[in-house]
Design a protein around this motif. Sequence first.
Motif, PDB file in Angstrom:
ATOM      1  N   ALA A   1      84.450 -19.737 -73.347  1.00  0.00           N
ATOM      2  CA  ALA A   1      83.881 -19.972 -72.018  1.00  0.00           C
ATOM      3  C   ALA A   1      84.844 -20.777 -71.145  1.00  0.00           C
ATOM      4  O   ALA A   1      84.696 -20.805 -69.929  1.00  0.00           O
ATOM      5  CB  ALA A   1      82.541 -20.698 -72.137  1.00  0.00           C
ATOM      6  N   HIS A   2      85.828 -21.438 -71.750  1.00  0.00           N
ATOM      7  CA  HIS A   2      86.818 -22.198 -70.981  1.00  0.00           C
ATOM      8  C   HIS A   2      88.153 -21.453 -70.950  1.00  0.00           C
ATOM      9  O   HIS A   2      88.440 -20.640 -71.821  1.00  0.00           O
ATOM     10  CB  HIS A   2      87.019 -23.588 -71.593  1.00  0.00           C
ATOM     11  N   ARG A   3      88.942 -21.738 -69.949  1.00  0.00           N
ATOM     12  CA  ARG A   3      90.282 -21.175 -69.858  1.00  0.00           C
ATOM     13  C   ARG A   3      91.231 -21.935 -70.769  1.00  0.00           C
ATOM     14  O   ARG A   3      91.044 -23.127 -71.035  1.00  0.00           O
ATOM     15  CB  ARG A   3      90.798 -21.248 -68.409  1.00  0.00           C
TER      16      ARG A   3
ATOM     17  N   ARG B   1      78.490 -21.546 -77.152  1.00  0.00           N
ATOM     18  CA  ARG B   1      78.746 -21.100 -75.779  1.00  0.00           C
ATOM     19  C   ARG B   1      78.154 -22.078 -74.770  1.00  0.00           C
ATOM     20  O   ARG B   1      78.761 -22.379 -73.738  1.00  0.00           O
ATOM     21  CB  ARG B   1      78.175 -19.696 -75.558  1.00  0.00           C
TER      22      ARG B   1
ATOM     23  N   ASP C   1      80.289 -25.187 -74.640  1.00  0.00           N
ATOM     24  CA  ASP C   1      81.581 -24.880 -74.015  1.00  0.00           C
ATOM     25  C   ASP C   1      81.440 -24.773 -72.504  1.00  0.00           C
ATOM     26  O   ASP C   1      82.282 -25.262 -71.738  1.00  0.00           O
ATOM     27  CB  ASP C   1      82.130 -23.578 -74.607  1.00  0.00           C
ATOM     28  N   ARG C   2      80.355 -24.135 -72.035  1.00  0.00           N
ATOM     29  CA  ARG C   2      80.152 -23.988 -70.590  1.00  0.00           C
ATOM     30  C   ARG C   2      79.792 -25.328 -69.936  1.00  0.00           C
ATOM     31  O   ARG C   2      80.211 -25.605 -68.812  1.00  0.00           O
ATOM     32  CB  ARG C   2      79.039 -22.969 -70.321  1.00  0.00           C
TER      33      ARG C   2
ATOM     34  N   PRO D   1      83.419 -27.900 -70.392  1.00  0.00           N
ATOM     35  CA  PRO D   1      84.636 -27.090 -70.560  1.00  0.00           C
ATOM     36  C   PRO D   1      85.891 -27.923 -70.799  1.00  0.00           C
ATOM     37  O   PRO D   1      86.844 -27.450 -71.401  1.00  0.00           O
ATOM     38  CB  PRO D   1      84.720 -26.301 -69.250  1.00  0.00           C
ATOM     39  N   TRP D   2      85.903 -29.169 -70.290  1.00  0.00           N
ATOM     40  CA  TRP D   2      87.094 -30.012 -70.452  1.00  0.00           C
ATOM     41  C   TRP D   2      87.338 -30.404 -71.911  1.00  0.00           C
ATOM     42  O   TRP D   2      88.442 -30.784 -72.276  1.00  0.00           O
ATOM     43  CB  TRP D   2      86.976 -31.258 -69.587  1.00  0.00           C
TER      44      TRP D   2
ATOM     45  N   ARG E   1      87.220 -28.261 -74.287  1.00  0.00           N
ATOM     46  CA  ARG E   1      87.902 -27.087 -74.852  1.00  0.00           C
ATOM     47  C   ARG E   1      87.443 -26.812 -76.281  1.00  0.00           C
ATOM     48  O   ARG E   1      88.245 -26.633 -77.203  1.00  0.00           O
ATOM     49  CB  ARG E   1      89.421 -27.271 -74.795  1.00  0.00           C
TER      50      ARG E   1
ATOM     51  N   LYS F   1      89.051 -13.271 -70.008  1.00  0.00           N
ATOM     52  CA  LYS F   1      87.902 -14.071 -69.558  1.00  0.00           C
ATOM     53  C   LYS F   1      87.506 -13.669 -68.137  1.00  0.00           C
ATOM     54  O   LYS F   1      86.317 -13.502 -67.833  1.00  0.00           O
ATOM     55  CB  LYS F   1      88.238 -15.554 -69.616  1.00  0.00           C
TER      56      LYS F   1
END
Length: 408
Positions: free
Chosen positions: A182-184, A289, A292-293, A296-297, A299, A341
């Motif tokens: 969910a994170h880059r 998920r 993670d959403r 997100p920081w 990771r 993503k």
Amino acid sequence: MEVVVVVREFDPVKDGIEVEEVERKCEVGPSGKISIYTDSLGDPICRVRHSPAFLMLVAEMVGKKAEEKEIVGMIRGCVKTVTCGKKYSRNGMNSSNDSFKTVPVYTKLAYILGLRVSPSHRRMGIGKKLVSRMEEWFREKGAEYSYMATDKDNQASLNLFTDRCGYAKFRTPSILVQPVFAHRLTIPKRVRIFHISPSDAESLYRCRFSTTEFFPRDIDSILHNHLNLGTFVAVPSGYSSSSWPGSELFLSDPPESWAVLSIWNSKEVFTMEVRGASRVLRGLAKTTRMVDRALPWLRIPSVPELFGPFGFHFLYGLGGEGLDAVRLMKALCGFAHNVAKERGCGLVVAEVSSREPMKAGIPHWKRLSCDEDLWCMKRLGEDYSDGSVGDWTKSPPGLSIFVDPREV
């Protein structure tokens, strides 16, 4: 009642629904067990349609009455020209020039995939009949070799191809699967990534990878296909050029290390779905998920939604040179993850030789991956390849293979 099995060409108008039903029966495992279901998005022949020559056959059981017909099996196949070895050629027309260059040796290769026989009609010789008829078409197209891929634990498939159809175990590549979080992913600042044109990518691949096993002679068709999302080259941030100089200049004076890969959009061809997972497993995946959403920081690696239809991107043409190439490949894979993503994919997949030097730079989850896929090959006739490499089926494996994304 007397019945006969007829093998004929697939008719997309009248056979689509029955073929989908056979696919469903074959790919969904017994109750309580996890299995993978593939949906070809309404086009059962889509997985070979982008190849130079392709065919899909169905096995139809016909009763005494004309209306008593049932499709009980199918098979897909395609034919293309690929590299099967290499030879040395004198570089230049001057006979006094003692320098030699390595050039590819090509052969016409056929590929079998998607062999399915309805569970209620197995052990009746239908699979062998489908393979034999497909091989007839291969020979008509001038193919010198035929190969197929299967899970090394699929004993039924191995028994059919190796014991009854004359195939031999040939290569054992690794399938590497990374979930899309969910994170880059963060791309290191010490890495610069160029998006190069299909023409530049073709020049680079032909110059550096044309002698790699299974390299497709029509690489230009793949790179210009609408499913190809681009070719990307990673170099150290200190590279002298601020923009892509073109493949010719890049290869004439390359950086100390570089890496390359291309991305194929398999999501537009078919989707997959994991079925049979327990509620506990689904719940754990959903929790990862959500966390993670929400954060997100942090990771935190999360399991994507694989329990409904999902697509994936396939990475191909992976390679590079230099001591730092593995690190650059890892950065490229992180970039590819972020592309997936943005496009709503569940997985990023690559298939490489088990001896591939770049393998260490390809992130993957071991539980989702396959350490040893199995490719089996058969020689269909005399070797009429462009140059002599003997019998390709008996050749030792090289460090790398070039996996054609059209056949994934």
